[in-house]
Structures are given as C-alpha cells and as structure tokens.
Design a protein around this motif. Structure first.
Motif, PDB file in Angstrom:
ATOM      1  N   MET A   1      32.622  56.003  32.701  1.00  0.00           N
ATOM      2  CA  MET A   1      32.503  54.904  31.888  1.00  0.00           C
ATOM      3  C   MET A   1      33.689  53.989  32.115  1.00  0.00           C
ATOM      4  N   ILE A   2      34.805  54.473  32.723  1.00  0.00           N
ATOM      5  CA  ILE A   2      36.119  53.778  33.030  1.00  0.00           C
ATOM      6  C   ILE A   2      35.559  53.249  34.309  1.00  0.00           C
ATOM      7  N   ASP A   3      35.066  53.588  35.109  1.00  0.00           N
ATOM      8  CA  ASP A   3      34.608  52.985  36.385  1.00  0.00           C
ATOM      9  C   ASP A   3      33.536  51.943  36.022  1.00  0.00           C
ATOM     10  N   LEU A   4      32.762  51.800  35.079  1.00  0.00           N
ATOM     11  CA  LEU A   4      31.870  50.556  34.550  1.00  0.00           C
ATOM     12  C   LEU A   4      32.824  49.759  34.114  1.00  0.00           C
ATOM     13  N   ILE A   5      33.685  50.053  33.375  1.00  0.00           N
ATOM     14  CA  ILE A   5      34.462  49.010  32.910  1.00  0.00           C
ATOM     15  C   ILE A   5      35.413  48.323  34.003  1.00  0.00           C
ATOM     16  N   LYS A   6      35.732  49.108  35.101  1.00  0.00           N
ATOM     17  CA  LYS A   6      36.418  48.499  36.107  1.00  0.00           C
ATOM     18  C   LYS A   6      35.694  47.530  36.739  1.00  0.00           C
ATOM     19  N   GLN A   7      34.552  47.752  37.004  1.00  0.00           N
ATOM     20  CA  GLN A   7      33.501  47.110  37.675  1.00  0.00           C
ATOM     21  C   GLN A   7      33.322  45.485  36.862  1.00  0.00           C
ATOM     22  N   ILE A   8      33.368  45.609  35.803  1.00  0.00           N
ATOM     23  CA  ILE A   8      32.837  44.723  35.087  1.00  0.00           C
ATOM     24  C   ILE A   8      34.287  43.660  34.886  1.00  0.00           C
ATOM     25  N   LEU A   9      35.326  44.385  34.967  1.00  0.00           N
ATOM     26  CA  LEU A   9      36.745  43.482  34.816  1.00  0.00           C
ATOM     27  C   LEU A   9      37.116  42.963  36.489  1.00  0.00           C
ATOM     28  N   ASN A  10      36.840  43.969  37.240  1.00  0.00           N
ATOM     29  CA  ASN A  10      37.361  43.588  38.633  1.00  0.00           C
ATOM     30  C   ASN A  10      36.797  42.147  39.285  1.00  0.00           C
ATOM     31  N   SER A  11      37.746  41.125  39.433  1.00  0.00           N
ATOM     32  CA  SER A  11      37.172  39.988  40.148  1.00  0.00           C
ATOM     33  C   SER A  11      38.146  39.242  40.818  1.00  0.00           C
ATOM     34  N   ASP A  12      38.891  40.101  41.664  1.00  0.00           N
ATOM     35  CA  ASP A  12      39.996  39.371  42.370  1.00  0.00           C
ATOM     36  C   ASP A  12      39.112  38.780  43.741  1.00  0.00           C
ATOM     37  N   LEU A  13      39.381  37.301  43.860  1.00  0.00           N
ATOM     38  CA  LEU A  13      38.519  36.561  44.807  1.00  0.00           C
ATOM     39  C   LEU A  13      39.194  36.487  46.328  1.00  0.00           C
ATOM     40  N   GLY A  14      40.251  37.354  46.552  1.00  0.00           N
ATOM     41  CA  GLY A  14      40.715  37.530  47.655  1.00  0.00           C
ATOM     42  C   GLY A  14      41.995  36.309  47.892  1.00  0.00           C
ATOM     43  N   SER A  15      41.964  35.368  47.960  1.00  0.00           N
ATOM     44  CA  SER A  15      43.066  34.299  48.096  1.00  0.00           C
ATOM     45  C   SER A  15      43.762  33.612  46.693  1.00  0.00           C
ATOM     46  N   SER A  16      44.783  33.524  46.679  1.00  0.00           N
ATOM     47  CA  SER A  16      45.185  32.681  45.811  1.00  0.00           C
ATOM     48  C   SER A  16      44.505  31.275  45.265  1.00  0.00           C
ATOM     49  N   PHE A  17      44.156  30.566  46.422  1.00  0.00           N
ATOM     50  CA  PHE A  17      43.484  29.444  46.093  1.00  0.00           C
ATOM     51  C   PHE A  17      42.004  29.581  45.453  1.00  0.00           C
ATOM     52  N   ASN A  18      41.352  30.592  46.078  1.00  0.00           N
ATOM     53  CA  ASN A  18      40.040  31.042  45.271  1.00  0.00           C
ATOM     54  C   ASN A  18      40.334  31.471  43.847  1.00  0.00           C
ATOM     55  N   ASN A  19      41.322  32.161  43.759  1.00  0.00           N
ATOM     56  CA  ASN A  19      41.822  32.579  42.196  1.00  0.00           C
ATOM     57  C   ASN A  19      41.890  31.394  41.348  1.00  0.00           C
ATOM     58  N   ALA A  20      42.848  30.443  41.869  1.00  0.00           N
ATOM     59  CA  ALA A  20      43.083  29.141  41.251  1.00  0.00           C
ATOM     60  C   ALA A  20      41.828  28.325  40.833  1.00  0.00           C
ATOM     61  N   ALA A  21      41.173  28.206  41.901  1.00  0.00           N
ATOM     62  CA  ALA A  21      39.798  27.332  41.864  1.00  0.00           C
ATOM     63  C   ALA A  21      38.998  27.888  40.850  1.00  0.00           C
ATOM     64  N   ILE A  22      38.662  29.275  40.435  1.00  0.00           N
ATOM     65  CA  ILE A  22      37.870  29.736  39.697  1.00  0.00           C
ATOM     66  C   ILE A  22      38.383  29.586  38.059  1.00  0.00           C
ATOM     67  N   LEU A  23      39.678  29.461  38.174  1.00  0.00           N
ATOM     68  CA  LEU A  23      40.457  29.555  36.889  1.00  0.00           C
ATOM     69  C   LEU A  23      40.165  28.112  36.476  1.00  0.00           C
ATOM     70  N   VAL A  24      40.550  27.080  37.378  1.00  0.00           N
ATOM     71  CA  VAL A  24      40.242  25.648  36.913  1.00  0.00           C
ATOM     72  C   VAL A  24      38.714  25.349  36.629  1.00  0.00           C
ATOM     73  N   PHE A  25      37.864  25.950  37.641  1.00  0.00           N
ATOM     74  CA  PHE A  25      36.337  25.692  37.227  1.00  0.00           C
ATOM     75  C   PHE A  25      36.107  26.294  35.642  1.00  0.00           C
ATOM     76  N   ARG A  26      36.312  27.434  35.332  1.00  0.00           N
ATOM     77  CA  ARG A  26      36.050  28.046  34.187  1.00  0.00           C
ATOM     78  C   ARG A  26      36.771  27.423  32.966  1.00  0.00           C
ATOM     79  N   ILE A  27      37.855  26.948  33.328  1.00  0.00           N
ATOM     80  CA  ILE A  27      38.602  26.145  31.763  1.00  0.00           C
ATOM     81  C   ILE A  27      37.925  24.890  31.731  1.00  0.00           C
ATOM     82  N   LEU A  28      37.572  24.008  32.776  1.00  0.00           N
ATOM     83  CA  LEU A  28      36.904  22.835  32.687  1.00  0.00           C
ATOM     84  C   LEU A  28      35.504  23.014  32.117  1.00  0.00           C
ATOM     85  N   LEU A  29      34.929  23.941  32.685  1.00  0.00           N
ATOM     86  CA  LEU A  29      33.352  24.149  32.072  1.00  0.00           C
ATOM     87  C   LEU A  29      33.393  24.635  30.607  1.00  0.00           C
TER      88      LEU A  29
END
Length: 142
Positions: A1-29
């Motif tokens: 069960m913990i592994d499933l929760i980790k898979q659902i929550l895990n979403s590091d997109l690799g670089s700071s730029f990618n993570n910032a881009a998805i942050l801005v995208f999801r906030i604006l949307l």
C-alpha cells in the motif's frame, strides 16, 4: 500500500526548470478553472443559477455536486499539489463528458474549451504535481 501511495505522489520532473514549469502551469490552469467555471456555480444570472448539463442522467443533486466539486474544490488541490493525480480525475471526467457528449455536435470553437481542459488535466495526471508541491513534501515524510 505504501508503494502505491509513493507512486501516486512521486513526480519529480528532473530539473528545477521542469518542476517550476509544471508549478506555474498547474497554478494558472487551476486559477482559470475556478475563476471561469467555479465562480459560475455561485452566481445567479437572470434570477437563475447556472444550468449544469446532465447527459449521463445522474441524479440531479449528484450531477450538480460533481460539477461544483470539479470546478470549485479541485482547483485548490491542483494549486497546492495535494493528491494531485487523484484530484484531477473528477474534473477530467466532467470536461471529457463536456467534449465527447455535451458538445459533440457543436462547432470546433465551442468544443475547444473542454478539449483543452481535458488535455491539460491529462498532462497533470501523467506528470504529477512536480517537486514544488505538497505531494512531493508528503512523499518525503513517508
């Protein structure tokens, strides 16, 4: 069960730029979803509340509740990045029904709005909220 929760929550997109881009995208949307569609649920125009189409013939109260939840509560989960992948599911359902059922015979200009929301929410579902989210913070607590 913990592994499933980790898979659902895990979403590091690799670089700071990618993570910032998805942050801005999801906030604006999410802000736009709430501002344009969520606020309609509270307004009364011409003495009547917004009519929510019910093409699946759900009980009226359930249909209205799902639509209101999708447009008013889910945007806050998206902004915070809290349970993001699960949170977007009801809104994907509402926008996909809007595109494939409610507006199926309408012009492309009318169908464009639910289409773009559905695609955008599917992107968030696939990528997750990114590193700058409560999901990422909670993942590191587990």
């Amino acid at each position: 069960m913990i592994d499933l929760i980790k898979q659902i929550l895990n979403s590091d997109l690799g670089s700071s730029f990618n993570n910032a881009a998805i942050l801005v995208f999801r906030i604006l949307l999410a802000v736009e979803l709430f501002r344009v569609h969520g606020m309609k649920k509270f307004r009364v125009e011409n003495g009547q509340k917004e009519h929510v189409p019910n093409p699946l013939h759900l009980p009226e109260k359930l249909n209205g509740l799902v639509a209101a939840f999708s447009d008013t509560v889910v945007p806050f989960f998206i902004i915070l990045g809290l349970g993001t992948r699960l949170a977007v599911l009801p809104t994907i359902g509402v926008t996909a029904v809007g595109y494939f059922v409610v507006h199926r015979k309408d012009s492309l200009e009318v169908r464009d709005v639910p289409y773009m929301y559905t695609l955008s929410l599917l992107l968030i579902l696939a990528l997750g909220a990114g590193k700058y989210s409560l999901d990422y913070y909670l993942l590191n607590l587990i």
